[in-house]
Design an enzyme around this catalytic site. Sequence first.
Site, mmCIF file in Angstrom:
data_model
loop_
_atom_site.group_PDB
_atom_site.id
_atom_site.type_symbol
_atom_site.label_atom_id
_atom_site.label_comp_id
_atom_site.label_asym_id
_atom_site.label_seq_id
_atom_site.Cartn_x
_atom_site.Cartn_y
_atom_site.Cartn_z
ATOM 1 N N LYS A 197 0.834 -1.216 0.000
ATOM 2 C CA LYS A 197 0.000 0.000 0.000
ATOM 3 C C LYS A 197 0.864 1.261 0.000
ATOM 4 O O LYS A 197 0.626 2.180 -0.784
ATOM 5 C CB LYS A 197 -0.908 0.028 1.240
ATOM 6 C CG LYS A 197 -1.903 -1.094 1.338
ATOM 7 C CD LYS A 197 -2.844 -0.916 2.517
ATOM 8 C CE LYS A 197 -2.158 -1.047 3.869
ATOM 9 N NZ LYS A 197 -1.632 -2.389 4.127
ATOM 10 N N ASN A 200 -3.403 6.236 6.174
ATOM 11 C CA ASN A 200 -2.689 5.314 7.058
ATOM 12 C C ASN A 200 -1.181 5.498 6.947
ATOM 13 O O ASN A 200 -0.422 5.017 7.779
ATOM 14 C CB ASN A 200 -3.079 3.870 6.702
ATOM 15 C CG ASN A 200 -2.606 2.860 7.720
ATOM 16 O OD1 ASN A 200 -2.838 3.011 8.910
ATOM 17 N ND2 ASN A 200 -1.935 1.820 7.252
ATOM 18 N N HIS A 205 -3.672 -9.766 10.407
ATOM 19 C CA HIS A 205 -4.538 -9.269 11.477
ATOM 20 C C HIS A 205 -5.580 -10.296 11.928
ATOM 21 O O HIS A 205 -6.663 -9.929 12.389
ATOM 22 C CB HIS A 205 -5.252 -7.988 11.031
ATOM 23 C CG HIS A 205 -4.311 -6.878 10.656
ATOM 24 N ND1 HIS A 205 -3.371 -6.376 11.522
ATOM 25 C CD2 HIS A 205 -4.167 -6.202 9.486
ATOM 26 C CE1 HIS A 205 -2.691 -5.418 10.908
ATOM 27 N NE2 HIS A 205 -3.142 -5.294 9.687
#
Length: 441
Positions: free
Chosen positions: A117, A140, A185
């Site tokens: 990303k 982010n 995650h």
Amino acid sequence: MAKDAFDLVIGLGVSGRSVIRYLADQGMPVRALDTRDAPAGLDELREQHPKLKIHTGGFKGSWMKRAQRLIVSPGVAVSTPAIAEQIAEGKEVIGDIELFARAASRPLVGITGSNAKSTVVTLLGEVARACDAKPGVGGNLGVPALDLLREEAELYVLELSSFQLETTYSLNAQVASILNLSQDHLDRYGKFSDYLAAKQRIYDGCQVAVWNRDDLATRPQTQVPREITFGSHPEAHYQLDTDKQMLCHQGETLLHVDELALTGHHNAMNVLAVLAMADALGFDRATTLATVKQFKGLPHRCQLVAEDARIRWINDSKATNVGATLAALTGIGEAIEGRVILIAGGQGKGQDFSPLGEPARQYLRAALVLGQDADKVADGLSGVPCERVADMAAAVKRAAQLAQPGDAVLLSPACASFDMYDSYVARGDDFSARAREVTHG
């Protein structure tokens, strides 16, 4: 708004503090809490907002009930009982990206994925600047999204995490992309389908979806007005021809892989994603191609940090999940004459490390594992010589002993860093400094 109404910001990290700044600028009544007793930056926050009411050390029930809405930081799960109770009562629970989406008046590009990303967001931002699009780049990564509203941007390019997307409802991006998906995650989501569902929210209301033709999980699960694909798949609009090592657009050759400053198959895919998004945004292709050729990548992301006549030392500390390490290991392994010595381990976040096994057997000379879940990483690297080491100093010393001419030593942990370091940056800096010591004496 009722006379005593207020917004309650939950979590005083980077995004939480940006929400407080934004609401204060809007003249909105706000209070804040953090479950930690002494979150970093608390004294500075009190100085900046002396009238702000702050509670630390847990949830304050009376504030939770009285708040008109909860604005939850990405690091706090909305499934937390104290928050879930308020959701069940019908209270609005949103995050910083939802606030941003409601306020932004310029086109938005939203980019998510398990890996790459930051690289793609940064490179697309470089392309946008070269094309005079005046982008605001963050989310982010880097500048919090709400702080970008203070700039005179003509286009927003945002990196978005699954945690941020959980509390976002009206993104309506002009261009949205899931770059790739792999296990990550799972300590928060429990199962991959929940993680996938959070990522897929990025496509809600978008005009153009850019997705990875090699990874069907990245495909929009609902209809969108336009789709552009990238990948090595022959049907991808923007394709990596692995036989000819060319980047192509529907049969038209754009670049040879060797023209890129970035190395590795995974980085070629990142460039393809940027080319697809630049197309969707109507950017000049010649300017786009010139910009992507010059881009050298980000710190801690497959960054060459030391080199001599024998060995290259590569810092990929930002690889905090299996998918990222898989991409780095394959990309570097294909690009060098020798073999790879991998340094991996840390906090595994409940991941399955077995996908590393096949490329490890193909590309590795040896693996050095460390940290909390070192044994689990070693189990995933079955069939490869694997040694446990106490710390980074021992890992670098042993890697220097094992390496042969033409090899690369790759720090790509596949794990979070918090068992041994404050951040992946600190971990990468430690590796880089020690690699330079053994290289230059």
